[in-house]
Design a protein around this motif. Structure first.
Motif, PDB file in Angstrom:
ATOM      1  N   LYS A 158       2.808   4.453  15.143  1.00 26.55           N
ATOM      2  CA  LYS A 158       3.420   3.146  14.866  1.00 26.55           C
ATOM      3  C   LYS A 158       3.784   2.983  13.389  1.00 26.55           C
ATOM      4  O   LYS A 158       4.621   2.143  13.041  1.00 26.55           O
ATOM      5  CB  LYS A 158       2.465   2.018  15.258  1.00 26.55           C
ATOM      6  CG  LYS A 158       2.284   1.818  16.750  1.00 26.55           C
ATOM      7  CD  LYS A 158       1.514   0.541  17.058  1.00 26.55           C
ATOM      8  CE  LYS A 158       0.131   0.535  16.476  1.00 26.55           C
ATOM      9  NZ  LYS A 158      -0.634  -0.684  16.847  1.00 26.55           N
ATOM     10  N   SER A 159       3.160   3.779  12.535  1.00 25.61           N
ATOM     11  CA  SER A 159       3.322   3.592  11.092  1.00 25.61           C
ATOM     12  C   SER A 159       4.664   4.083  10.565  1.00 25.61           C
ATOM     13  O   SER A 159       5.101   3.673   9.486  1.00 25.61           O
ATOM     14  CB  SER A 159       2.207   4.322  10.345  1.00 25.61           C
ATOM     15  OG  SER A 159       2.417   5.727  10.370  1.00 25.61           O
ATOM     16  N   VAL A 211      -3.729   2.738   9.102  1.00 23.99           N
ATOM     17  CA  VAL A 211      -2.950   3.632   8.250  1.00 23.99           C
ATOM     18  C   VAL A 211      -2.646   2.866   6.953  1.00 23.99           C
ATOM     19  O   VAL A 211      -2.147   1.735   6.990  1.00 23.99           O
ATOM     20  CB  VAL A 211      -1.640   4.082   8.922  1.00 23.99           C
ATOM     21  CG1 VAL A 211      -0.758   4.833   7.928  1.00 23.99           C
ATOM     22  CG2 VAL A 211      -1.955   4.980  10.118  1.00 23.99           C
ATOM     23  N   TYR A 212      -2.969   3.488   5.847  1.00 24.75           N
ATOM     24  CA  TYR A 212      -2.866   2.824   4.533  1.00 24.75           C
ATOM     25  C   TYR A 212      -2.172   3.742   3.544  1.00 24.75           C
ATOM     26  O   TYR A 212      -2.524   4.927   3.422  1.00 24.75           O
ATOM     27  CB  TYR A 212      -4.282   2.479   4.030  1.00 24.75           C
ATOM     28  CG  TYR A 212      -4.316   1.731   2.720  1.00 24.75           C
ATOM     29  CD1 TYR A 212      -4.255   0.340   2.682  1.00 24.75           C
ATOM     30  CD2 TYR A 212      -4.392   2.417   1.512  1.00 24.75           C
ATOM     31  CE1 TYR A 212      -4.289  -0.350   1.483  1.00 24.75           C
ATOM     32  CE2 TYR A 212      -4.415   1.740   0.296  1.00 24.75           C
ATOM     33  CZ  TYR A 212      -4.370   0.354   0.297  1.00 24.75           C
ATOM     34  OH  TYR A 212      -4.386  -0.339  -0.890  1.00 24.75           O
ATOM     35  N   LYS A 213      -1.189   3.200   2.819  1.00 23.79           N
ATOM     36  CA  LYS A 213      -0.521   3.966   1.771  1.00 23.79           C
ATOM     37  C   LYS A 213      -1.005   3.467   0.409  1.00 23.79           C
ATOM     38  O   LYS A 213      -0.886   2.286   0.089  1.00 23.79           O
ATOM     39  CB  LYS A 213       1.002   3.820   1.860  1.00 23.79           C
ATOM     40  CG  LYS A 213       1.739   4.702   0.837  1.00 23.79           C
ATOM     41  CD  LYS A 213       3.247   4.635   1.000  1.00 23.79           C
ATOM     42  CE  LYS A 213       3.937   5.555  -0.008  1.00 23.79           C
ATOM     43  NZ  LYS A 213       5.405   5.493   0.095  1.00 23.79           N
ATOM     44  N   TYR A 259       5.025   7.148   9.724  1.00 27.01           N
ATOM     45  CA  TYR A 259       4.702   8.379   9.018  1.00 27.01           C
ATOM     46  C   TYR A 259       4.351   9.474  10.014  1.00 27.01           C
ATOM     47  O   TYR A 259       3.892   9.198  11.128  1.00 27.01           O
ATOM     48  CB  TYR A 259       3.538   8.160   8.049  1.00 27.01           C
ATOM     49  CG  TYR A 259       3.905   7.302   6.867  1.00 27.01           C
ATOM     50  CD1 TYR A 259       4.638   7.829   5.803  1.00 27.01           C
ATOM     51  CD2 TYR A 259       3.539   5.961   6.807  1.00 27.01           C
ATOM     52  CE1 TYR A 259       4.999   7.040   4.717  1.00 27.01           C
ATOM     53  CE2 TYR A 259       3.887   5.157   5.729  1.00 27.01           C
ATOM     54  CZ  TYR A 259       4.624   5.705   4.690  1.00 27.01           C
ATOM     55  OH  TYR A 259       4.978   4.935   3.626  1.00 27.01           O
ATOM     56  N   ILE A 319      -0.260  -0.364   6.502  1.00 28.94           N
ATOM     57  CA  ILE A 319       0.991  -0.137   7.225  1.00 28.94           C
ATOM     58  C   ILE A 319       0.860  -0.551   8.691  1.00 28.94           C
ATOM     59  O   ILE A 319       1.661  -1.345   9.201  1.00 28.94           O
ATOM     60  CB  ILE A 319       1.418   1.352   7.135  1.00 28.94           C
ATOM     61  CG1 ILE A 319       1.443   1.817   5.673  1.00 28.94           C
ATOM     62  CG2 ILE A 319       2.772   1.545   7.807  1.00 28.94           C
ATOM     63  CD1 ILE A 319       2.399   1.072   4.777  1.00 28.94           C
ATOM     64  N   THR A 320      -0.145  -0.008   9.367  1.00 27.51           N
ATOM     65  CA  THR A 320      -0.380  -0.353  10.779  1.00 27.51           C
ATOM     66  C   THR A 320      -1.881  -0.316  11.052  1.00 27.51           C
ATOM     67  O   THR A 320      -2.665   0.242  10.283  1.00 27.51           O
ATOM     68  CB  THR A 320       0.289   0.661  11.736  1.00 27.51           C
ATOM     69  OG1 THR A 320      -0.099   1.984  11.365  1.00 27.51           O
ATOM     70  CG2 THR A 320       1.790   0.529  11.712  1.00 27.51           C
ATOM     71  N   HIS A 321      -2.247  -0.909  12.178  1.00 28.23           N
ATOM     72  CA  HIS A 321      -3.643  -0.836  12.603  1.00 28.23           C
ATOM     73  C   HIS A 321      -3.710  -0.814  14.124  1.00 28.23           C
ATOM     74  O   HIS A 321      -2.750  -1.173  14.821  1.00 28.23           O
ATOM     75  CB  HIS A 321      -4.457  -2.017  12.057  1.00 28.23           C
ATOM     76  CG  HIS A 321      -3.993  -3.356  12.543  1.00 28.23           C
ATOM     77  ND1 HIS A 321      -4.366  -3.884  13.770  1.00 28.23           N
ATOM     78  CD2 HIS A 321      -3.184  -4.273  11.968  1.00 28.23           C
ATOM     79  CE1 HIS A 321      -3.817  -5.069  13.919  1.00 28.23           C
ATOM     80  NE2 HIS A 321      -3.081  -5.328  12.852  1.00 28.23           N
ATOM     81  N   CYS A 369      -2.009   4.639  16.238  1.00 33.86           N
ATOM     82  CA  CYS A 369      -1.895   3.959  14.942  1.00 33.86           C
ATOM     83  C   CYS A 369      -0.934   4.695  14.019  1.00 33.86           C
ATOM     84  O   CYS A 369      -0.062   4.082  13.389  1.00 33.86           O
ATOM     85  CB  CYS A 369      -3.287   3.857  14.310  1.00 33.86           C
ATOM     86  SG  CYS A 369      -3.355   2.847  12.817  1.00 33.86           S
TER      87      CYS A 369
END
Length: 352
Positions: free
Chosen positions: A255-256, A349-351, A258, A198-200, A252
């Motif tokens: 910005k996502s 951030v990873y979904k 979430y 999603i973001t880094h 991070c």
């Protein structure tokens, strides 16, 4: 469409080096003077601070590229892709191939090229290269692979973190007990699913911080060879991490899109248990919250600090159901976070 991890793999060496195995070591101060405490006291304090009870060392006949290959092969099999379709092989490491009982690191060809050779990939358009970014190297390789796929340059990438730190430790330095060997790998590709990366966030602090981790001489003045060993200013690193990593993690996540309550797990690089707990506690305090129980799965007690291999190995163990008390499920939002030589910081951030 999403760019997602479709396969994971890891290699944990069989050789176990327990804390009690250090009882006969001659630990010395940086200036070569004797340490006033006996080794049993040194080891007890070390365990209390770091949480490390044992670590893994690579078998004598293996090198970093071998460990990387073992993890890579498992990740490819897990993803069920044709390895000839890989566009990139990106390997995070720091010290190249150092053979057992040798003094020089072998960095040409790259670890990436060596892994491609060991896999037997024939496709010349599969580009293999290395990332030297300290302990956050695997995260950074994942960020690069994501960018390649997002831009249309690639469709499938293999990202590996591998290290044999046992080959570059000074046995006369107490810090040598921190380091471990291992490898973790993932296949990242474009899918029709939702979620993925999603973001880094990435950063390099390289004024005074550049030399917090460095290569230096042994603490034993009686040894006159020219070999260099991994060294660090532990207190400075601890303070740096606490002052900078929580803010990077917050940036991070913010910005996502979430929220903090959406976060199910934080997979953080593990060099010091108390430092990691303090980082995550400060991260949650930025949201006026206490750190939730079981948010931060740990392997440091058994696996030590395997540098770039820590996070992908941890991810593989959880996804394969091999880390008791922890699971990662479909649609979970998780975070990868790391800090290390450079000084470098990154978070993803990873979904799932």
């Amino acid at each position: 469409m999403a760019i997602k991890i479709t396969g994971t793999g890891s290699y944990i060496p069989n050789n176990i080096e327990r804390n009690e195995d250090f009882i006969s070591h001659q630990f010395l101060n940086e200036d070569g003077s004797s340490i006033k405490h006996q080794n049993d006291v040194i080891i007890e304090k070390f365990k209390a601070i770091t949480g490390i009870g044992e670590r893994r060392y690579a078998e004598d006949h293996l090198t970093t590229s071998d460990l990387a290959f073992f993890a890579a092969k498992k990740a490819i099999e897990d993803s069920k892709i044709d390895q000839e379709e890989l566009d990139y092989i990106i390997v995070g490491h720091n010290y190249g191939d150092v053979k057992h009982n040798t003094e020089q690191s072998d960095t040409v060809p790259s670890i990436g090229s060596r892994v491609k050779h060991l896999l037997g990939i024939k496709n010349p358009k599969c580009v293999a290269y290395d990332v030297l970014f300290g302990c956050p190297g695997w995260n950074e390789g994942l960020i690069q692979a994501n960018a390649f796929i997002k831009s249309g340059i690639a469709k499938k990438c293999l990202v590996i973190g591998a290290e044999a730190l046992s080959r570059v430790i000074d046995k006369h330095d107490r810090d040598s007990m921190i380091y471990s060997d291992g490898a973790g790998a993932v296949v990242l590709e474009k899918t029709s699913d939702e979620g993925g990366i999603i973001t880094h966030e990435s950063a390099t602090y390289a004024l005074d911080e550049a030399h917090f981790i460095y290569f230096g001489e042994t603490n034993n003045p009686e040894i006159t060879d020219q070999r260099k060993y991994i060294k660090m200013y532990g207190r400075k690193i601890y303070e740096f991490a606490l002052n900078h990593v929580p803010a990077a993690m917050k940036s991070c996540l913010d910005k996502s899109g979430y929220g903090i309550h959406d976060l199910k797990k934080i997979l953080i690089h593990q060099a010091n248990e108390k430092m990691d707990e303090a980082i995550v506690q400060r991260f949650y305090k930025l949201y006026n919250m206490d750190m939730p129980k079981d948010i931060m799965p740990m392997t440091i007690n058994k696996l030590g600090n395997s540098s770039v291999a820590t996070i992908p190995t941890l991810l593989d163990l959880i996804l394969k159901g091999e880390l008791e008390g922890h699971s990662i499920n479909k649609d979970d939002v998780i975070m990868f976070a790391s800090v290390g030589a450079g000084m470098n910081i990154n978070a993803i951030v990873y979904k799932v």
